[in-house]
Design a protein around this motif. Structure first.
Motif, PDB file in Angstrom:
ATOM      1  N   GLY A  13       0.790  -1.084  -0.172  1.00  0.00           N
ATOM      2  CA  GLY A  13      -0.103   0.048   0.046  1.00  0.00           C
ATOM      3  C   GLY A  13       0.753   1.317  -0.141  1.00  0.00           C
ATOM      4  O   GLY A  13       0.658   2.272  -0.439  1.00  0.00           O
ATOM      5  N   ILE A  14       1.741   1.164   0.662  1.00  0.00           N
ATOM      6  CA  ILE A  14       2.827   2.350   0.981  1.00  0.00           C
ATOM      7  C   ILE A  14       3.486   2.569  -0.531  1.00  0.00           C
ATOM      8  O   ILE A  14       3.636   3.763  -1.016  1.00  0.00           O
ATOM      9  CB  ILE A  14       3.980   2.328   1.943  1.00  0.00           C
ATOM     10  CG1 ILE A  14       3.051   2.048   3.201  1.00  0.00           C
ATOM     11  CG2 ILE A  14       4.731   3.279   2.103  1.00  0.00           C
ATOM     12  CD1 ILE A  14       4.163   1.935   4.376  1.00  0.00           C
ATOM     13  N   VAL A  15       3.974   1.523  -0.909  1.00  0.00           N
ATOM     14  CA  VAL A  15       4.691   1.567  -2.498  1.00  0.00           C
ATOM     15  C   VAL A  15       3.625   2.159  -3.642  1.00  0.00           C
ATOM     16  O   VAL A  15       3.877   2.977  -4.543  1.00  0.00           O
ATOM     17  CB  VAL A  15       5.204   0.267  -2.999  1.00  0.00           C
ATOM     18  CG1 VAL A  15       5.641   0.542  -4.306  1.00  0.00           C
ATOM     19  CG2 VAL A  15       6.372  -0.150  -2.036  1.00  0.00           C
ATOM     20  N   ILE A  16       2.355   1.760  -3.503  1.00  0.00           N
ATOM     21  CA  ILE A  16       1.328   2.131  -4.327  1.00  0.00           C
ATOM     22  C   ILE A  16       0.799   3.637  -4.148  1.00  0.00           C
ATOM     23  O   ILE A  16       0.879   4.416  -5.022  1.00  0.00           O
ATOM     24  CB  ILE A  16       0.165   1.323  -4.421  1.00  0.00           C
ATOM     25  CG1 ILE A  16       0.465  -0.078  -5.145  1.00  0.00           C
ATOM     26  CG2 ILE A  16      -0.857   1.874  -5.563  1.00  0.00           C
ATOM     27  CD1 ILE A  16      -0.403  -1.152  -4.899  1.00  0.00           C
ATOM     28  N   GLY A  17       0.689   3.972  -2.942  1.00  0.00           N
ATOM     29  CA  GLY A  17       0.449   5.461  -2.321  1.00  0.00           C
ATOM     30  C   GLY A  17      -1.005   5.694  -2.738  1.00  0.00           C
ATOM     31  O   GLY A  17      -1.694   4.958  -3.228  1.00  0.00           O
ATOM     32  N   ALA A  18      -1.611   6.904  -2.290  1.00  0.00           N
ATOM     33  CA  ALA A  18      -2.885   7.487  -2.252  1.00  0.00           C
ATOM     34  C   ALA A  18      -3.244   7.400  -3.871  1.00  0.00           C
ATOM     35  O   ALA A  18      -2.481   7.948  -4.636  1.00  0.00           O
ATOM     36  CB  ALA A  18      -3.231   8.610  -1.770  1.00  0.00           C
ATOM     37  N   ARG A  19      -4.188   6.546  -4.326  1.00  0.00           N
ATOM     38  CA  ARG A  19      -4.609   6.629  -5.658  1.00  0.00           C
ATOM     39  C   ARG A  19      -3.384   6.477  -6.783  1.00  0.00           C
ATOM     40  O   ARG A  19      -3.486   6.878  -7.779  1.00  0.00           O
ATOM     41  CB  ARG A  19      -5.457   7.761  -6.154  1.00  0.00           C
ATOM     42  CG  ARG A  19      -6.712   8.002  -5.548  1.00  0.00           C
ATOM     43  CD  ARG A  19      -7.483   9.447  -5.959  1.00  0.00           C
ATOM     44  NE  ARG A  19      -6.908  10.487  -5.576  1.00  0.00           N
ATOM     45  CZ  ARG A  19      -6.867  10.952  -4.278  1.00  0.00           C
ATOM     46  NH1 ARG A  19      -7.472  10.652  -3.453  1.00  0.00           N
ATOM     47  NH2 ARG A  19      -6.129  11.960  -4.195  1.00  0.00           N
TER      48      ARG A  19
END
Ligand SMILES: Nc1nc2c(ncn2[C@@H]2O[C@H](COP(=O)(O)OP(=O)(O)OP(=O)(O)O)[C@@H](O)[C@H]2O)c(=O)[nH]1
Ligand SMILES: [Mg+2]
Length: 323
Positions: free
Chosen positions: A269-275
């Motif tokens: 989730g952190i690698v992808i980030g918000a949207r």
């Protein structure tokens, strides 16, 4: 459930150092060649120096320790010599199977080298990892060693004498030099010192070859560099990158797909980030650096997958090229 592994059967493996040199009738009779291992604790600037000498970024560099994880050869070919620099992971006290692998890579580079550069960071005080790295180098007394004190640009001049004295006490060296790998200060003089110590010998690699690693490997490393630059704390260390597609398109664009592996769902989730914002940022930064390296437009397609505890799982490590 974890995703299956991409098919890596077509990926080139790291070749061993060749035993048989290439014959080249055109070389001058006093041509020199040899392997020069760059060893030291993490973050001292080993990969920066290698990139500086090659004039191209082939090794990932970041402000986070333990950036380099594998051995990478940087091949510098001149009329009079071929120097094969061996970039190695930073020597540290490992806490994972990945760390064990990294330190073993650094250790195994020393006995095979014609010369070792033990690199230290003048801008920070001596640490146990410096002693650990020095002990590793000093174990092989028959391999000459140069003490390379880097980051002179970041050192308060009033501290220089005391710092140099502390690092000098690490052992017996053929020579000591002070440089700034980042600014290129003292690096030409150091290269001359290196060349002077190489044995007579032919070229081991073709003159236009920069590294023993594949373009896919370099691309994966440069993408991982952007992960290291953009993420903090433990996340970057839990990331591995694998290039899964690498194709030249008819329109002259190099298409590159890569999977970023994390150890946990939260890290994904952190690698992808918000949207998708972080992944986008990593992809844009990677594209710029990859276009510099390949000298052509590059399209980067990034995917993120979880591979639980890959840093401690021998099979995962092997699959990711660390073992
Ligand atoms: N100020 C300064 N910073 C430098 C110099 N050389 C390298 N650095 C910085 O030091 C950090 C570490 O550089 P790397 O080249 O990745 O160091 P390394 O020894 O290869 O590190 P590992 O791969 O983790 O073992 C980066 O932020 C570099 O920009 C230098 O001469 N001066
Ligand atoms: Mg490095």
């Amino acid at each position: 459930m974890d995703q299956p592994w991409p098919d890596t059967s077509g990926l080139p493996q790291t070749p061993d150092i060749p035993d048989t040199p290439l014959l080249d009738d055109e070389l001058p009779p006093d041509h020199h060649s040899g392997f020069v291992a760059i060893v030291g604790k993490p973050n001292v600037g080993k990969s920066t120096l290698l990139n500086h000498w090659l004039g191209v970024k082939v090794a990932a560099v970041s402000s986070k320790p333990q950036t380099t994880r594998s051995r990478l050869l940087g091949i510098l070919t001149r009329e009079d010599a071929q120097v094969i620099f061996v970039d190695t992971p930073g020597v540290h006290h490992p806490r994972t199977a990945l760390g064990d692998y990294m330190v073993s890579v650094a250790e195994s580079a020393v006995p095979d080298a014609d010369l070792v550069l033990l690199m230290v960071d003048l801008a920070s005080p001596l640490e146990p990892n410096d002693q650990h790295a020095a002990a590793l180098v000093q174990r092989f007394v028959n391999v000459p060693a140069i003490l390379v004190m880097n980051k002179i640009d970041a050192l308060d001049p009033s501290q220089q004498e005391a710092r140099q004295a502390a690092y000098r006490a690490l052992g017996q060296f053929d020579r000591e030099v002070v440089i700034s790998a980042r600014q290129g200060t003292g690096t030409d003089a150091l290269l001359e010192e290196v060349l002077r110590r190489l044995p007579l010998g032919p070229r081991f690699y073709p003159a236009d070859q920069l590294t023993d690693q594949s373009e896919r490997f370099v691309a994966a490393e440069l993408i991982r560099e952007k992960v290291l630059e953009n993420l903090r704390h433990e996340v970057p260390h839990a990331v591995a990158v694998m290039v899964t597609d690498f194709l030249e398109r008819d329109n002259g664009v190099l298409y590159l797909a890569a999977t970023i592996f994390t150890e946990q769902e939260s890290q994904k989730g952190i690698v992808i980030g918000a949207r998708g914002s972080m992944l986008k940022r990593i992809g844009s930064a990677a594209r710029v650096t990859l276009e510099e390296f390949f000298g052509q437009p590059v399209y980067v397609d990034l995917w993120v997958k979880v591979r639980r505890n890959w840093r401690t799982d021998p099979r995962s490590l092997r699959e990711l090229g660390y073992g």
